[in-house]
Motif scaffolding. Structure first.
Motif, PDB file in Angstrom:
ATOM      1  N   UNK A  52       0.794  -1.231   0.000  1.00 16.65           N
ATOM      2  CA  UNK A  52       0.000   0.000   0.000  1.00 16.65           C
ATOM      3  C   UNK A  52       0.823   1.275   0.000  1.00 16.65           C
ATOM      4  N   UNK A  53       1.778   1.383  -0.915  1.00 20.61           N
ATOM      5  CA  UNK A  53       2.600   2.593  -1.006  1.00 20.61           C
ATOM      6  C   UNK A  53       1.720   3.780  -1.383  1.00 20.61           C
ATOM      7  N   UNK A  54       1.933   4.914  -0.704  1.00 20.60           N
ATOM      8  CA  UNK A  54       1.175   6.130  -0.963  1.00 20.60           C
ATOM      9  C   UNK A  54       2.091   7.236  -1.485  1.00 20.60           C
ATOM     10  N   UNK A  55       1.551   8.177  -2.288  1.00 24.39           N
ATOM     11  CA  UNK A  55       2.369   9.311  -2.727  1.00 24.39           C
ATOM     12  C   UNK A  55       2.962  10.043  -1.521  1.00 24.39           C
ATOM     13  N   UNK A  56       4.256  10.333  -1.604  1.00 23.75           N
ATOM     14  CA  UNK A  56       4.934  11.005  -0.513  1.00 23.75           C
ATOM     15  C   UNK A  56       5.632  10.072   0.449  1.00 23.75           C
ATOM     16  N   UNK A  57       5.403   8.762   0.337  1.00 24.65           N
ATOM     17  CA  UNK A  57       6.102   7.802   1.191  1.00 24.65           C
ATOM     18  C   UNK A  57       7.604   7.807   0.902  1.00 24.65           C
ATOM     19  N   UNK A  58       8.377   7.463   1.922  1.00 20.74           N
ATOM     20  CA  UNK A  58       9.802   7.195   1.763  1.00 20.74           C
ATOM     21  C   UNK A  58       9.999   5.727   2.135  1.00 20.74           C
ATOM     22  N   UNK A  59      10.287   4.908   1.123  1.00 23.96           N
ATOM     23  CA  UNK A  59      10.249   3.454   1.253  1.00 23.96           C
ATOM     24  C   UNK A  59      11.663   2.886   1.323  1.00 23.96           C
ATOM     25  N   UNK A  60      11.869   1.968   2.260  1.00 25.27           N
ATOM     26  CA  UNK A  60      13.135   1.252   2.395  1.00 25.27           C
ATOM     27  C   UNK A  60      12.909  -0.200   1.991  1.00 25.27           C
ATOM     28  N   UNK A  61      13.666  -0.678   0.997  1.00 29.87           N
ATOM     29  CA  UNK A  61      13.531  -2.046   0.482  1.00 29.87           C
ATOM     30  C   UNK A  61      14.748  -2.860   0.921  1.00 29.87           C
ATOM     31  N   UNK A  62      14.519  -3.833   1.815  1.00 31.26           N
ATOM     32  CA  UNK A  62      15.593  -4.622   2.412  1.00 31.26           C
ATOM     33  C   UNK A  62      15.872  -5.858   1.555  1.00 31.26           C
ATOM     34  N   UNK A  63      17.133  -6.056   1.168  1.00 34.62           N
ATOM     35  CA  UNK A  63      17.482  -7.176   0.298  1.00 34.62           C
ATOM     36  C   UNK A  63      16.836  -7.015  -1.054  1.00 34.62           C
ATOM     37  N   UNK A  64      17.049  -5.871  -1.676  1.00 34.76           N
ATOM     38  CA  UNK A  64      16.264  -5.468  -2.851  1.00 34.76           C
ATOM     39  C   UNK A  64      16.629  -6.235  -4.117  1.00 34.76           C
ATOM     40  N   UNK A  65      17.795  -6.917  -4.138  1.00 37.08           N
ATOM     41  CA  UNK A  65      18.174  -7.638  -5.348  1.00 37.08           C
ATOM     42  C   UNK A  65      18.308  -6.706  -6.538  1.00 37.08           C
ATOM     43  N   UNK A  66      17.675  -7.067  -7.645  1.00 40.76           N
ATOM     44  CA  UNK A  66      17.737  -6.242  -8.851  1.00 40.76           C
ATOM     45  C   UNK A  66      16.716  -5.112  -8.850  1.00 40.76           C
ATOM     46  N   UNK A  71      10.243   8.905  -2.110  1.00 45.63           N
ATOM     47  CA  UNK A  71      11.443   8.235  -2.594  1.00 45.63           C
ATOM     48  C   UNK A  71      11.424   6.756  -2.226  1.00 45.63           C
ATOM     49  N   UNK A  72      12.328   6.007  -2.827  1.00 40.23           N
ATOM     50  CA  UNK A  72      12.536   4.605  -2.462  1.00 40.23           C
ATOM     51  C   UNK A  72      14.034   4.325  -2.471  1.00 40.23           C
ATOM     52  N   UNK A  73      14.502   3.616  -1.449  1.00 37.33           N
ATOM     53  CA  UNK A  73      15.902   3.227  -1.341  1.00 37.33           C
ATOM     54  C   UNK A  73      15.993   1.724  -1.200  1.00 37.33           C
ATOM     55  N   UNK A  74      16.776   1.076  -2.067  1.00 35.61           N
ATOM     56  CA  UNK A  74      17.009  -0.362  -1.982  1.00 35.61           C
ATOM     57  C   UNK A  74      18.392  -0.640  -1.428  1.00 35.61           C
ATOM     58  N   UNK A  75      18.485  -1.633  -0.560  1.00 39.35           N
ATOM     59  CA  UNK A  75      19.775  -2.027   0.005  1.00 39.35           C
ATOM     60  C   UNK A  75      19.971  -3.520  -0.189  1.00 39.35           C
ATOM     61  N   UNK A  76      21.198  -3.914  -0.590  1.00 33.76           N
ATOM     62  CA  UNK A  76      21.511  -5.315  -0.824  1.00 33.76           C
ATOM     63  C   UNK A  76      23.019  -5.482  -0.728  1.00 33.76           C
ATOM     64  N   UNK A  77      23.458  -6.708  -0.455  1.00 30.92           N
ATOM     65  CA  UNK A  77      24.895  -6.974  -0.363  1.00 30.92           C
ATOM     66  C   UNK A  77      25.508  -7.333  -1.710  1.00 30.92           C
ATOM     67  N   UNK A  78      24.682  -7.581  -2.731  1.00 32.81           N
ATOM     68  CA  UNK A  78      25.175  -8.051  -4.021  1.00 32.81           C
ATOM     69  C   UNK A  78      25.455  -6.890  -4.972  1.00 32.81           C
ATOM     70  N   UNK A  79      26.724  -6.700  -5.302  1.00 36.21           N
ATOM     71  CA  UNK A  79      27.085  -5.674  -6.265  1.00 36.21           C
ATOM     72  C   UNK A  79      26.513  -5.908  -7.651  1.00 36.21           C
ATOM     73  N   UNK A  80      26.612  -7.128  -8.213  1.00 37.49           N
ATOM     74  CA  UNK A  80      26.054  -7.361  -9.550  1.00 37.49           C
ATOM     75  C   UNK A  80      24.551  -7.117  -9.630  1.00 37.49           C
ATOM     76  N   UNK A  81      23.810  -7.532  -8.599  1.00 40.79           N
ATOM     77  CA  UNK A  81      22.369  -7.294  -8.620  1.00 40.79           C
ATOM     78  C   UNK A  81      22.057  -5.802  -8.562  1.00 40.79           C
ATOM     79  N   UNK A  82      22.803  -5.068  -7.744  1.00 41.40           N
ATOM     80  CA  UNK A  82      22.566  -3.626  -7.651  1.00 41.40           C
ATOM     81  C   UNK A  82      22.948  -2.907  -8.936  1.00 41.40           C
ATOM     82  N   UNK A  83      23.963  -3.407  -9.629  1.00 41.61           N
ATOM     83  CA  UNK A  83      24.311  -2.823 -10.921  1.00 41.61           C
ATOM     84  C   UNK A  83      23.142  -2.962 -11.896  1.00 41.61           C
TER      85      UNK A  83
END
Length: 256
Positions: free
Chosen positions: A20-34, A49-61
């Motif tokens: 249920x993301x709403x306009x104006x939310x600031x979303x954190x995505x844990x283990x976001x992968x690609x 905004x949305x921020x994704x975090x992951x340990x995999x460099x290739x997936x984040x690329x």
């Protein structure tokens, strides 16, 4: 690179309904992968905004490349471990994870770190796998890798895909980490490994459990294992993809 977005397409729909993301939310995505969930959240949250975090460099690329191709300017990605990464305190209004929270070495510490990044009352929505023996994909593929015999089941250890299979453990971890109003819902959806058996075989060979099983085999044993995998995957080819049954927990909690 294994295509988790294709595998988990049905689960993505269920997660998105609950998020249920709403306009104006600031979303954190844990283990976001690609970054599929991150990018979808960025579109829905705009002008947030949305921020994704992951340990995999290739997936984040891949995630950054796709976000740029889609013209998203309100999305970001960081390569780090969410267990100890320093997030801006009480910044995010919503957190999400699609099968990305089962691998923490210290789940309570990780959830507490995520809680500190959330505003009071913010929701944390995640999907985690139920027990291994309830996953047709896991049981069937491991049986093929084990000369056709189902391997002996073992209790989930820390940092494995089924470490959060017990909902009582999930609730306890989240409560200890600063979350309340934890609700756990049974979700059952099939997962897809490809449009046909040969495509599915190529995908399955990228999985860690498959790579580890065939690495030290001699040529004859490796070929026999591949034949068993082909047979297993062909048996699940519906003509509209290679599908296996699976079960997960949809976990929703609020930051105190």
């Amino acid at each position: 690179m294994f295509d988790y977005d294709a595998e988990l397409a049905r689960y993505h729909e269920r997660l998105w309904e609950a998020l249920g993301v709403q306009p104006g939310d600031h979303v954190l995505d844990i283990g976001c992968g690609t970054g599929r969930t991150t990018r979808d959240a960025a579109r829905a949250a705009s002008p947030g905004t949305a921020l994704g975090i992951d340990v995999s460099g290739p997936m984040l690329a891949r995630a950054r490349e796709q976000a740029e191709g889609e013209g998203l300017r309100n999305v970001g990605f960081v390569q780090a471990d969410a267990q100890d990464h320093v997030f801006p305190p009480e910044h995010f209004s919503l957190a999400v994870s699609r099968f990305g929270t089962m691998f923490f070495s210290d789940p309570v510490a990780a959830f507490a770190n995520i809680a500190r990044a959330l505003r009071p009352g913010a929701r944390f929505v995640q999907l985690v796998w139920q027990a291994a023996d309830l996953q047709e994909w896991h049981v069937s593929i491991r049986a093929a890798l084990s000369r056709g015999h189902a391997p002996t089941a073992s209790a989930p250890a820390a940092e494995d895909a089924f470490a959060l299979a017990d909902p009582r453990v999930v609730v306890s971890h989240l409560n200890s980490a600063g979350f309340t109003a934890v609700h756990v819902t049974d979700v059952r959806e099939p997962v897809c490994y490809g449009p046909d058996a040969e495509s599915a075989l190529a995908a399955v060979l990228q999985l860690r459990m498959t790579r580890e099983a065939v690495t030290d085999l001699d040529a004859a044993s490796a070929e026999a294992t591949l034949d068993r995998l082909r047979t297993t995957l062909a048996a699940h080819d519906t003509g509209d993809g290679v599908w296996f049954d699976s079960r997960a927990w949809l976990v929703v909690a609020r930051r105190r």
